[in-house]
Scaffold this motif. Structure first.
Motif: not given
Length: 132
Positions: A82-90
């Motif tokens: 989730r950390a990497v997915n959230h970073w990309v989305r933000c």
């Protein structure tokens, strides 16, 4: 679903984010990266806790020990992903001038950790040992 696939592809090619919108103020990108690192630290702590439960509580019944260890390891793995997915989305939202994405994951993480903590309290109070 298409956005999710595109997000996952960006995990492995973050330079492609430069093609999206305008470059945000670097302070916002660095804050996004610090948030990512905080999620990774949380994931590492959960994984470490899972291993600690398995290795340092051998007197617990096998099913209880493995269940708690597995829950911590699974939540830790989910947190890292989730950390990497959230970073990309933000990062994408900042480049496009959009609102930052909302997430239910903090609730899921809190519930997961809370359930393991409650089960550990029950184990401590009831003293579920293997009977050695």
């Amino acid at each position: 679903m298409i956005d999710f696939v595109k997000d996952v592809r960006l995990w492995f090619a973050p330079a492609r984010l430069r093609d999206e919108g305008d470059t945000p103020d670097y302070r916002f990108s660095l804050a996004n990266e610090r948030t990512f690192l905080a999620w990774i630290r949380t994931a590492l702590a959960l994984v470490g806790g899972g291993f600690a439960v398995d290795q340092f509580l051998p007197d617990l019944r096998w099913g209880v020990r493995v269940g708690m260890a597995f829950a911590l390891l699974a939540v830790g793995a989910a947190c890292a992903l989730r950390a990497v997915n959230h970073w990309v989305r933000c990062e994408r939202a900042m480049r496009r001038g959009e609102d930052l994405p909302l997430s239910r994951f903090p609730v899921v993480l809190s519930l997961g950790v809370g359930l393991v903590a409650v089960s550990m309290v029950v184990v401590v109070l009831l003293g579920w040992t293997s009977g050695r």
